[in-house]
Each structure stands twice: as structure tokens, then as C-alpha cells.
Design an enzyme around this catalytic site. Structure first.
Site, PDB file in Angstrom:
ATOM      1  N   ASP A   1       8.827  -9.953   7.512  1.00  0.00           N
ATOM      2  CA  ASP A   1       9.203  -9.037   8.589  1.00  0.00           C
ATOM      3  C   ASP A   1      10.600  -8.550   8.248  1.00  0.00           C
ATOM      4  OD1 ASP A   1      10.152  -7.789  10.869  1.00  0.00           O
ATOM      5  OD2 ASP A   1       9.327  -9.247  12.267  1.00  0.00           O
ATOM      6  N   VAL A   2      10.723  -7.291   7.839  1.00  0.00           N
ATOM      7  CA  VAL A   2      11.995  -6.775   7.329  1.00  0.00           C
ATOM      8  C   VAL A   2      13.069  -6.684   8.404  1.00  0.00           C
ATOM      9  CG1 VAL A   2      11.007  -5.513   5.378  1.00  0.00           C
ATOM     10  CG2 VAL A   2      11.208  -4.379   7.625  1.00  0.00           C
TER      11      VAL A   2
ATOM     12  N   TYR B   1      12.415   8.955  14.259  1.00  0.00           N
ATOM     13  CA  TYR B   1      12.253   8.953  12.804  1.00  0.00           C
ATOM     14  C   TYR B   1      13.436   9.652  12.135  1.00  0.00           C
ATOM     15  CZ  TYR B   1      10.112   9.584   8.207  1.00  0.00           C
ATOM     16  OH  TYR B   1       9.854   9.559   6.858  1.00  0.00           O
TER      17      TYR B   1
ATOM     18  N   THR C   1      -0.682  10.650   0.507  1.00  0.00           N
ATOM     19  CA  THR C   1      -1.157   9.276   0.626  1.00  0.00           C
ATOM     20  C   THR C   1      -2.387   9.267   1.530  1.00  0.00           C
ATOM     21  OG1 THR C   1       0.218   8.840   2.571  1.00  0.00           O
ATOM     22  CG2 THR C   1       1.198   8.394   0.407  1.00  0.00           C
TER      23      THR C   1
ATOM     24  N   ARG D   1       0.843  -1.202   0.000  1.00  0.00           N
ATOM     25  CA  ARG D   1       0.000   0.000   0.000  1.00  0.00           C
ATOM     26  C   ARG D   1       0.872   1.243   0.000  1.00  0.00           C
ATOM     27  NH1 ARG D   1      -2.318  -0.788   6.183  1.00  0.00           N
ATOM     28  NH2 ARG D   1      -0.288  -0.844   7.219  1.00  0.00           N
TER      29      ARG D   1
END
Length: 244
Positions: free
Chosen positions: A60-61, A150, A185, A16
Site C-alpha cells: 500500500d503505497v 487528479y 492501455t 498491470r
């Protein structure tokens, strides 16, 4: 001619949002795409829609074993990897005082460690082709300050990109980072933040948010042979925000 004909691509976080946009763009340009996500339902639906040159793998990265599985599935389906787009990531709107150690480590694992794991897992496959491109999705907050956690991880992605580019250049593998600003988005344009985002967009030099496809066009350029002499660089797509 399609710009990614016969290229084998892995895209993370592709079910997505901006990742989905990258998947659609790459398929339209002739690539064979394996995309990953934890959203299995959305991923399977997108893969079914896009056809035989697309494969979805739940991942799962943050897990090295999952990365090894993704690379193995990619080589089995389409052959050695030419392109990796490290797109998966999260943000967290908590202040320094409210953020827990667990919160912080989660952001680091998903936004930073996953990029390291992705580069490490795919580079041996790319080495077989002698012509690889890794595109790490950072942020404008990898260039200027923003939220704790972040921002830290997005700066780290920028630095990791440069370090990996130097080490992998002799193998014919290029590594670059992309630094988007505010992208239109559903996550951004729905809910309580809509009015705030609309007001903020007036202060962007281009006076609008970016469309996902605009970012995908830049990622496409870096994935393709058109950017064959670009490596270790950051590519900013923020409507002029970091120029202010």
C-alpha cells in the site's frame, strides 16, 4: 550492452498497465527489479514469468511502514537501490460538485503522498550508491488543467520533483518527472469510453494514442546513466497536446 546492467530498481503499481510495461522493459535492459502493487495475484504471476531478477512485494503505497518494508526487501534481495519509479496512481471522473472529501483525500494519498513517502524511504538507500535516479510519473495534467483531484496531485508531483531534485543533488540522486498524455492501455480502450477516445485521438497532433512501451522508453532513459545531467526537469510525452 544492456542499459541498466546491475541497477537495482523499485517500481510501484507494476502488476498491470503502464507499470507492467516499465517492469518488462527494465528487466530486458538488465535491471534487478522489485515491483509493488495491491494486485497480489497479478504481481506474483508477472514475477514468476520474468524470472530470478524480479521480485514482487505487495504494498500500500500510502503507508510509510510498507515503504520501509519494500526497501528492506529490495536491499535483502539485490542490494542498495539505484532507481525508483513512482508509477502508482489513480484517477477519478467526478465533478467538483460530486466529489466528496473522502474521494479527494484518497486521490491525494495515492497520487501525491505516496510519492513523498517513496522518495523519503529510498533516498537513504540510494545515498549508499552515490548514483540514484527517481522518476515520478505525473501527467500532462501536471502541466495543464483537467479533472479536480487528479490535476491537483499531478501538479504537486511536478513541484515535489523540483524540490527533491535540489535537496538530493549533492548526494548524487537525480529526480525527474514524466508527463504522459493518453496511453493506449486496456483501461482506456475498453468499455463505454472507446468511441470517445477514438474521436479524441483525432485531435492529438500526432493523431494517435501513445503505446505503453513509448512511455517506458522515456522512463528507461531517465533511469539510466544516459540522462546523467538531467534533474529537476519535466519530460512530456503527449503527442503534442500541451503544445497546442
Amino acid at each position: 550492452m544492456e542499459r541498466l546492467t546491475d541497477k537495482v530498481v523499485i517500481i510501484t503499481g507494476g502488476a498491470r498497465g503502464m507499470g507492467e510495461s516499465h517492469v518488462r522493459k527494465f528487466v530486458s535492459e538488465g535491471a534487478k527489479v522489485v515491483f509493488t502493487d495491491l494486485n497480489e495475484e497479478g504481481g506474483q504471476a508477472l514475477a514468476a514469468e520474468l524470472g530470478e531478477n524480479v521480485k514482487f512485494v505487495k504494498q500500500d503505497v500510502t503507508k510509510a511502514a510498507d515503504w520501509d518494508h519494500v526497501v528492506a526487501e529490495t536491499e535483502k534481495a539485490f542490494g542498495p537501490v539505484n532507481v525508483l519509479v513512482n508509477n502508482a496512481g489513480i484517477s477519478m471522473s467526478k465533478s467538483l460538485f460530486d466529489m466528496t472529501e473522502a474521494d479527494y483525500r484518497k486521490i491525494v494519498e495515492i497520487n501525491q503522498v505516496s510519492v513523498f513517502l517513496g522518495i523519503k524511504a529510498t533516498a537513504p538507500s540510494m545515498k549508499k550508491t552515490g548514483n540514484g535516479s527517481i522518476v515520478n510519473i505525473s501527467s500532462m495534467n501536471g502541466l495543464v488543467g483537467g479533472a479536480v483531484g487528479y490535476t491537483d496531485t499531478k501538479f504537486a508531483v511536478r513541484g515535489m520533483t523540483k524540490a527533491a531534485a535540489l535537496q538530493l543533488a549533492p548526494l548524487g540522486i537525480r529526480v525527474n518527472s514524466v508527463h504522459p498524455g493518453v496511453i493506449e492501455t486496456p483501461m482506456v480502450t475498453q468499455g463505454d469510453a472507446v468511441d470517445t477516445i477514438k474521436e479524441f485521438s483525432k485531435h492529438i497532433p500526432l493523431q494517435r494514442l501513445a503505446q505503453s512501451e513509448e512511455v517506458s522508453n522515456l522512463v528507461l532513459f531517465l533511469a539510466s546513466d544516459e540522462s546523467s545531467y538531467s534533474t529537476g526537469s519535466e519530460f512530456v510525452i503527449d503527442g503534442g497536446l500541451t503544445a497546442m
